[in-house]
Design an enzyme around this catalytic site. Sequence first.
Site: not given
Length: 591
Positions: A139, A192, A210, A282-283, A305-306, A447
């Site tokens: 990760y 992203r 993930k 995600e992203d 999750d973001d 991150n």
Amino acid sequence: MESTMKDLRGGESVLDMSPRATVGGGVEDVYGEDRATEEQLVTPWVTSVASGYNLLRDPRYNKGLAFSEKEREAHYLCGLLPPALMTQELQEKKLMHSIRQYQVPLQKYIALMELEERNERLFYKLLIDNVEELLPIVYTPTVGEACQKYGSIFRRPQGLFISLKEKGKILEVLKNWPERAIQVIVVTDGERILGLGDLGCQGMGIPVGKLALYTALGGVRPSACLPITIDVGTNNEKLLNDEFYIGLKQKRPTGKEYYDFLHEFMTAVKQNYGEKVLVQFEDFANHNAFELLAKYGTTHLVFNDDIQGTASVVLAGLVASLKLLGGTLADHTFLFLGAGEAGTGIAELIALEMSKKANASVEELRKKIWLVDSKGLIVSSRKESLQHFKKPWAHECEPVNNLLDAIKAVKPTALIGTSGVGKQFTKEVIEAMAALNEKPLIMALSNPTSQSECTAEEAYKWSEGRAIFASGSPFDPVEFNGKVYVPGQANNCYIFPGFGFGLVMCGAIRVHDDMLLAASEALAKQVTDEHYARGMIYPPFANIRKISAHIAAGVAAKAYELGVATRLPRPADLVKFGESCMYTPNYRSYW
């Protein structure tokens, strides 16, 4: 958070149970992957019983030199393996020794992915038993570099790539995946990726990573996980001009074309896998992330999750930090650098928690939370020009165009970085926080490590050892003035594996904000006095499976309370039930 989403949904709530949705789905433990089936004999089914060379090539069943002599005879393996017999523990020891020889983290990542492709159980055994050492490899931060170079290191498909070329036939594409009993899907469009920007199709490394953690940390079966990349193109000119780029070489569509394609995908997912499959976004870029979560929150089991995972893990750290700071959340003032999906998601969940504890309105308690974006402090005079998700955070104050002046104006007790831009918490910023507070709370969450707002060493040094520090990426312990400080890691890995497992465990059909609060509170309770003595506001990752079981139990309990859980009757002890349902990577005996 739900109040913000309701505005986007025209007032519709998650708990309204939209008539567009129907209950369905459900899965079986086909491969004997749960802890409860650990002692049972397993038949290695593929389309027929796997044997001989095919058995060695199937990562679900391959045990390498751990096949017993009886198994080698029964499954036609004699001569296909050297005569030595190894235990799984010895195999693990050997592989960890080999992985530690690599000096470059990306080489370790590649070695682990190759292991997963040939021996699934051994891969997860390594990851579970060495989680603190290997988590930064599978990760963040290493997965960021892996995504940047995903085209170069791509060997074999680890998930589904659904591109615009498949428009009108997404359901058929989903049926190409060999597993039918899918419980969790992690999907990205690659726009992203972490703090690295638009990586297009190469963002597949994120769903793969993930879901590996869903299994290793949360106990969701590998066979029930499906990584998906939605490839609608990329706006990254470097990738568009790269002859080796593995995705669609076209600019991203926007508006109706994009949302129609995503709608076909979401419809196909529910049609193929049922009501209870969890879809984790995600992203996705900010402008799409909120819209998708709002649109499908009332008709699908969806989680971002973001927005939600980050919010829940940060809230857990804030709740735990009260033991060191004193007071309640409502007694503190919070300043965010970054007002995107992560920043506003965290802010909304903090306001919701304060509202429930203080018995006051969310609107009133939002005034304790301030956000700084690229144009400065978000204030009322800017309201007309703000994106919809920023408007609730526009408070009365004189305009301020930089972080340092915002600190002086707002006088926060906690500074939280979600900007995605490194080195923003300068010496002057940390010193200003330390001048205002005896124990300034500094959370540099961006991150990967290169994008962190400051390092742990900088936070402790510039605050003269008084800061309570947590970051998104891992930092080593820091020695300052003879004392060792252990920085916390506000890593989403604390939350999303246990959260998702809790949803699967109880057969939930919707995600509600109260479930996120339950997850935060369950995580905060895992921080002990011993951890506080070392300045920690998160428990060690070494105990992550136990932590995930407690988070899953808290989430499931709240789902039953809200009436969105379908697995009946409710288990008497949710923690024990969750532990019995967790995937375990120990080898099974074959017959």
